[in-house]
Enzyme design. Structure first.
Site, PDB file in Angstrom:
ATOM      1  N   HIS A 271       0.950  -1.240   0.213  1.00  7.50           N
ATOM      2  CA  HIS A 271      -0.349   0.129  -0.165  1.00  7.50           C
ATOM      3  C   HIS A 271       1.134   1.549  -0.176  1.00  7.50           C
ATOM      4  CE1 HIS A 271      -0.086   1.803   4.429  1.00  7.50           C
ATOM      5  NE2 HIS A 271       0.599   0.871   4.504  1.00  7.50           N
TER       6      HIS A 271
ATOM      7  N   CYS B  97       5.821   6.533   4.036  1.00  5.18           N
ATOM      8  CA  CYS B  97       4.759   5.417   3.639  1.00  5.18           C
ATOM      9  C   CYS B  97       4.590   6.133   2.908  1.00  5.18           C
ATOM     10  CB  CYS B  97       3.802   5.427   4.484  1.00  5.18           C
ATOM     11  SG  CYS B  97       4.721   4.859   6.234  1.00  5.18           S
TER      12      CYS B  97
ATOM     13  N   HIS C 231       5.416   0.120  -0.220  1.00  6.56           N
ATOM     14  CA  HIS C 231       6.320  -0.599   0.792  1.00  6.56           C
ATOM     15  C   HIS C 231       5.244  -1.789   0.579  1.00  6.56           C
ATOM     16  CE1 HIS C 231       3.554   1.990   2.958  1.00  6.56           C
ATOM     17  NE2 HIS C 231       3.951   1.379   4.182  1.00  6.56           N
TER      18      HIS C 231
ATOM     19  N   HIS D 209       3.852  -4.449   3.844  1.00  4.49           N
ATOM     20  CA  HIS D 209       3.870  -4.872   5.177  1.00  4.49           C
ATOM     21  C   HIS D 209       3.511  -6.446   5.088  1.00  4.49           C
ATOM     22  CE1 HIS D 209       3.697  -1.621   7.233  1.00  4.49           C
ATOM     23  NE2 HIS D 209       3.227  -0.974   5.842  1.00  4.49           N
TER      24      HIS D 209
ATOM     25  N   HIS E 189      -1.687 -10.709  -1.173  1.00  2.29           N
ATOM     26  CA  HIS E 189      -0.546 -10.439  -2.648  1.00  2.29           C
ATOM     27  C   HIS E 189      -1.302  -9.242  -3.358  1.00  2.29           C
ATOM     28  CE1 HIS E 189       1.752 -13.465  -0.185  1.00  2.29           C
ATOM     29  NE2 HIS E 189       2.523 -12.925  -1.216  1.00  2.29           N
TER      30      HIS E 189
ATOM     31  N   GLU F 239       0.804  -4.076  11.933  1.00  2.00           N
ATOM     32  CA  GLU F 239       1.489  -3.090  10.705  1.00  2.00           C
ATOM     33  C   GLU F 239       2.513  -3.897  10.658  1.00  2.00           C
ATOM     34  OE1 GLU F 239      -0.093   0.577   8.777  1.00  2.00           O
ATOM     35  OE2 GLU F 239       2.545   0.434   9.355  1.00  2.00           O
TER      36      GLU F 239
END
Length: 140
Positions: free
Chosen positions: A14, A23, A27, A29, A71, A129
């Site tokens: 995201h 952010c 990137h 998570h 994914h 997260e």
């Protein structure tokens, strides 16, 4: 009050549109959804007598939610140019558009609402997260 806790995880990417920091870039998570289900009473009859709810039922529901985001690139409506979305779709990337900024806080509320919509007695949802950072959404 009886409480059950169940968790599921998914991997996705995201970014935070309009954010001034790291952010803002795409990137990924390993998101962990942890849901708490509660009731003041247990079921009194049938196969689930003595249970709040069958763990298998809540695990399947939570797993289904997690799998639906696994994914993928999750992005907020309006945060990408239509030409960018079209190019990513042409490359067969898994894109998921959401009507909220994809933060842990908003995901916690979203998953809470989704579980409530399934008729489950959810009382709170925590979304991790990272292993050290999470957001919690609790019902009224």
């Amino acid at each position: 009050m009886y409480r059950l806790k169940c968790s599921a995880a998914f991997d996705s990417a995201h970014f935070l549109s309009g954010y001034n920091g790291k952010c803002a870039n795409i990137h990924g998570h390993r998101w962990v959804i942890e849901a708490v289900f509660s009731s003041p009473v247990l079921q009194q009859e049938g196969m689930q007598r003595g249970m709040l709810i069958d763990f298998g039922d809540i695990k399947a529901s939570l797993r289904s939610l997690a799998d639906s985001f696994d994914h993928a690139l999750i992005y907020e409506t309006g945060s990408l140019r239509s030409s960018t979305v079209a190019a990513l779709n042409d490359e067969s990337f898994n894109l998921i558009e959401v009507p909220f900024r994809p933060t842990a806080e908003n995901f916690a509320e979203f998953f809470y609402g989704s579980l409530c919509g399934m008729g489950l007695p959810v009382s709170s949802v925590t979304v991790y997260e990272t292993p050290d950072n999470c957001a919690v959404y609790e019902g009224d």
